[in-house]
Design an enzyme around this catalytic site. Structure first.
Site, short mmCIF file in Angstrom:
data_model
loop_
_atom_site.label_atom_id
_atom_site.label_comp_id
_atom_site.label_asym_id
_atom_site.label_seq_id
_atom_site.Cartn_x
_atom_site.Cartn_y
_atom_site.Cartn_z
N CYS A 125 12.67 10.53 7.70
CA CYS A 125 12.36 9.98 9.08
C CYS A 125 13.59 10.37 9.87
O CYS A 125 13.43 10.64 11.31
CB CYS A 125 11.99 8.60 9.18
SG CYS A 125 13.42 7.52 8.48
N GLU B 165 8.10 16.52 15.40
CA GLU B 165 8.78 15.96 14.08
C GLU B 165 8.22 17.14 12.86
O GLU B 165 6.99 17.43 13.07
CB GLU B 165 8.38 14.72 13.71
CG GLU B 165 9.00 14.45 12.17
CD GLU B 165 8.53 12.97 11.98
OE1 GLU B 165 7.39 12.62 11.97
OE2 GLU B 165 9.75 12.14 11.42
N LYS C 169 0.83 -1.17 0.20
CA LYS C 169 -0.03 0.14 -0.17
C LYS C 169 1.03 1.05 -0.12
O LYS C 169 1.47 1.76 1.20
CB LYS C 169 -0.82 0.01 1.11
CG LYS C 169 -1.47 1.43 1.66
CD LYS C 169 -2.38 2.10 0.92
CE LYS C 169 -2.95 3.25 1.15
NZ LYS C 169 -2.08 4.52 0.59
N GLY D 141 0.71 4.90 13.05
CA GLY D 141 1.26 3.71 13.31
C GLY D 141 0.74 3.24 14.67
O GLY D 141 0.51 1.89 14.70
N GLU E 79 7.62 1.22 11.75
CA GLU E 79 8.98 2.30 11.59
C GLU E 79 8.43 3.50 11.40
O GLU E 79 7.92 3.99 10.75
CB GLU E 79 9.63 2.13 10.47
CG GLU E 79 10.22 0.50 10.14
CD GLU E 79 11.62 0.60 10.81
OE1 GLU E 79 12.14 1.55 11.31
OE2 GLU E 79 12.29 -0.40 10.81
N GLY F 32 5.53 4.96 8.47
CA GLY F 32 4.88 6.26 8.78
C GLY F 32 4.95 6.94 9.95
O GLY F 32 5.67 6.83 10.73
N SER F 33 3.88 7.85 10.16
CA SER F 33 3.86 8.50 11.11
C SER F 33 3.58 7.74 12.54
O SER F 33 2.86 6.85 12.49
CB SER F 33 2.89 9.72 11.24
OG SER F 33 1.68 9.22 11.02
N THR F 34 3.97 8.57 13.58
CA THR F 34 3.78 7.85 15.07
C THR F 34 1.90 7.77 15.25
O THR F 34 1.46 6.67 15.69
CB THR F 34 4.43 8.46 16.01
OG1 THR F 34 5.88 8.53 15.90
CG2 THR F 34 4.10 7.91 17.48
P1 NDP Z 1 1.34 8.61 7.49
O1 NDP Z 1 1.41 7.67 8.91
O2 NDP Z 1 0.47 9.40 7.17
O3 NDP Z 1 1.08 7.52 6.22
C1 NDP Z 1 2.07 6.55 6.22
C2 NDP Z 1 1.31 5.46 5.54
O4 NDP Z 1 -0.04 5.04 6.15
C3 NDP Z 1 0.67 5.67 4.00
O5 NDP Z 1 0.78 4.84 3.14
C4 NDP Z 1 -0.57 6.22 4.27
O6 NDP Z 1 -1.43 6.19 3.23
C5 NDP Z 1 -1.12 5.19 5.27
N1 NDP Z 1 -2.04 5.38 6.15
C6 NDP Z 1 -2.50 6.59 6.33
N2 NDP Z 1 -3.75 6.53 7.26
C7 NDP Z 1 -3.93 5.12 7.63
C8 NDP Z 1 -4.80 4.39 8.37
N3 NDP Z 1 -5.61 5.09 9.23
N4 NDP Z 1 -4.63 3.06 8.41
C9 NDP Z 1 -3.78 2.42 7.64
N5 NDP Z 1 -2.94 3.01 6.84
C10 NDP Z 1 -2.98 4.74 6.87
O7 NDP Z 1 2.82 9.24 7.22
P2 NDP Z 1 3.41 10.07 6.04
O8 NDP Z 1 2.87 9.27 4.41
O9 NDP Z 1 2.87 11.38 6.19
O10 NDP Z 1 4.80 9.89 6.06
C11 NDP Z 1 5.70 10.64 6.88
C12 NDP Z 1 6.06 9.84 8.35
O11 NDP Z 1 6.70 8.70 7.99
C13 NDP Z 1 6.77 10.56 9.16
O12 NDP Z 1 6.56 10.65 10.62
C14 NDP Z 1 8.07 10.05 9.17
O13 NDP Z 1 9.07 10.08 10.17
C15 NDP Z 1 7.84 8.59 8.95
N6 NDP Z 1 8.78 7.73 8.48
C16 NDP Z 1 9.38 7.01 9.16
C17 NDP Z 1 10.61 6.08 8.32
C18 NDP Z 1 11.15 5.11 9.35
O14 NDP Z 1 12.06 4.00 8.69
N7 NDP Z 1 11.18 5.09 10.60
C19 NDP Z 1 11.03 6.29 7.14
C20 NDP Z 1 10.39 7.19 6.35
C21 NDP Z 1 9.19 8.01 6.96
P3 NDP Z 1 -1.94 7.70 2.66
O15 NDP Z 1 -0.83 8.08 2.33
O16 NDP Z 1 -2.58 7.18 1.39
O17 NDP Z 1 -2.94 8.21 3.60
#
Ligand code: NDP
Length: 507
Positions: free
Chosen positions: A309, A408, A200, A258, A275, A253-255
């Site tokens: 990140c 962040e 996804k 997550g 992550e 993704g974001s905390t």
């Molecule tokens: P989000 O948490 O918004 O999204 C991450 C993924 O989750 C996307 O594919 C998103 O889809 C999906 N998503 C969103 N809402 C839901 C939900 N309710 N249920 C399941 N999946 C969902 O993060 P961002 O895309 O804004 O990315 C930035 C974040 O990612 C930052 O906090 C960054 O630190 C973190 N990150 C961490 C890394 C690591 O290795 N620790 C590496 C890179 C980034 P959609 O975009 O379609 O909403």
């Protein structure tokens, strides 16, 4: 629908190859069970970050689409993929790595167009990083042995051993900042372990995942091994997190998101890797080589315009070198070239979206109002550029009570604060909820080792920032999540260990 004029002229200025233009301008569907589905019905807009214009349409996927992908993945797991000898799996993953490498220019263009990121970075980091990850994990396919364990308490004669089995169907949910590379971080190890995957991508950046799935199919991966479902995170991501047919969820993704997906995943007892975000501290001592430190700190915060990140976003610098370091960082930041992602000379490129740019500007405004001292960059509100590029911004005299030093930001914003003793630096660096990465700059080896041991972070860089290698596990502590991507440590997340007891004769 004809291509938007502003995008057309942007692409012409940077001679985007016609095959890339064709790929990015058709409506984007899903890739399920070995084929791309046509887009029928409602579409989302896929927006190009520099022009802020609609590039094409993206399928607005539903839970039923996620379900079809999970069923396809299950079918492949119980079918050709599950029966495939490990060496054949290894050969296919290596072939995929070679194919991605041969496709590097195409993929780099997709990342620059979709994310708005520097094409030079996409060429140097995103694509080679993905290729290296597939190459590294390919070899593990044929080395996933259990062990023969001598039973120590059982009576009689026994044979006791373990076998490693693929955990099953994996859902890989990834963000928009490094779409290809973060997907590769999950896919390579999952495939090596014999799992099948439903990916996804972010709805903002689906292109490279679709290309990867297409190339994997062309090199001979059986249908259903790699699937991509597109649409909104709270629909598709949520459906995958809740799906009883998914055995493992690997989320980057974001905390806050997550935490939510993690809770959902536990309802069906999925294996889980999270992550998440970071607010990585950087310590510069009086003994640092300031030229080297400044260069690495600038790269560590301004790579991908700060949308990283493990960006080193809060710098603690010892009193004796404070003024000199701040001056070097100011000069370095002001020398960075601003421009669109397709311009190979641009280092600072547009942020992913207008909404994200506004969030970052809000952080900048709050740093001003909370009393941080602007060294260079955005003066506060009322400074928007139409193209969504923000100037690299540095604040000094920051404190942990300020948002700029606590939250962040995920944009080109660096906070600095002076410290006197190393104990103070460690205590302040370890404050806060995140624990993804940290960096130490010093010319004294003992000092660097001691500091690295005291820092609460999953990854510590010494005299560098953001080094990533497929052989090294990457992951965080605390609010930065748990579990690892990459390194042999990642394999356990995609394998279950089965214990087998054989009674030889009667006990
Ligand atoms: P989000 O948490 O918004 O999204 C991450 C993924 O989750 C996307 O594919 C998103 O889809 C999906 N998503 C969103 N809402 C839901 C939900 N309710 N249920 C399941 N999946 C969902 O993060 P961002 O895309 O804004 O990315 C930035 C974040 O990612 C930052 O906090 C960054 O630190 C973190 N990150 C961490 C890394 C690591 O290795 N620790 C590496 C890179 C980034 P959609 O975009 O379609 O909403």
């Amino acid at each position: 629908m004809p291509m938007d004029q502003a995008i057309d002229s942007y692409f012409k200025t940077f001679s985007v190859p016609p095959e890339v233009v064709a790929f990015v301008s058709r409506p984007i569907g899903h890739f399920i069970d070995g084929r791309e589905t046509a887009v029928a019905g409602a579409e989302l807009d896929l927006v190009e970050p520099f022009t802020r214009r609609r590039l094409t349409g993206l399928v607005n996927g539903t839970a039923a689409d996620a379900d079809r992908a999970v069923r396809a993945a299950r079918g492949a797991l119980e079918g050709p993929w599950g029966r495939m000898p490990a060496l054949e799996r290894q050969r296919l993953i290596l072939r995929l790595a070679d194919t991605l490498e041969a496709d590097a220019e195409f993929l780099a263009h997709l990342e620059a167009i979709d994310v708005g990121k520097s094409i030079s970075d996409a060429r140097a980091i995103d694509v080679p990083g993905a290729v290296a990850n597939f190459r590294y994990f390919a070899g593990w396919s044929s080395k996933l042995d259990g062990r023969t364990a001598g039973a120590v308490a059982l009576p009689g004669e026994t044979l006791t051993y373990t076998v490693k089995e693929p955990v099953g169907v994996v859902a890989a949910i990834v963000p928009w900042n490094f779409p290809l590379q973060t997907l590769a971080w999950k896919l390579a190890a999952a495939l090596a372990c014999g799992c099948t995957v439903v990916c996804k991508p972010s709805e903002l950046t689906p292109l490279s995942a679709m290309r990867l799935a297409q190339l994997a199919s062309e090199v001979g991966f059986p249908d259903g091994v790699i699937n991509v479902v597109n649409g909104l995170g709270h629909v598709i991501g949520q459906a995958l997190a809740a799906h009883p047919g998914v055995d493992k969820l690997s989320f980057t993704g974001s905390t806050p998101v997550g935490k939510a997906v993690g809770k959902t995943a536990l309802d069906t007892m999925k294996r889980l890797t999270l992550e998440l975000g970071g607010k990585s501290p950087v310590i510069v001592t009086d003994r640092a080589d300031l030229g080297r430190a400044a260069e690495a700190i600038l790269a560590g915060i301004f790579l991908n315009s700060g949308q990283v990140c493990d960006a080193g976003s809060r710098v603690y610098v010892q009193d004796g070198v404070h003024d000199a370091l701040v001056e070097r960082l100011r000069a370095g930041a002001e020398a960075l070239t601003l421009g669109p992602g397709l311009d190979p000379a641009a280092r600072i490129t547009p942020l992913i979206s207008g909404a994200h740019r506004d969030r970052v500007l809000d952080h900048i405004a709050s740093a001003h109002s909370e009393g941080a001292k602007l060294v260079t960059g955005e003066p506060g509100t009322g400074t928007r550029r139409d193209d969504g590029i923000l100037r690299p911004t540095i604040f000094d005299e920051c404190a942990e009570t300020m948002r700029v030093f606590r939250e962040e930001i995920f944009g080109p914003v660096l906070g600095i604060s002076a410290f006197t003793t190393l104990d103070e630096a460690v205590a302040r660096a370890n404050s806060g909820d995140f624990g993804l990465a940290a960096a130490v700059y010093s010319g004294d080896v003992d000092e660097t080792i001691r500091l690295s041991r005291r820092l609460r972070a999953g990854n510590v860089y010494i005299n560098a920032h953001g080094l990533i290698d497929p052989a090294m596990p990457f992951g965080g502590l605390g609010a930065s999540g748990f579990g690892k991507d990459m390194g042999p440590e990642q394999l356990d997340g995609f394998l279950s260990t089965k214990s087998i007891y054989v009674q030889v004769g009667t006990a």
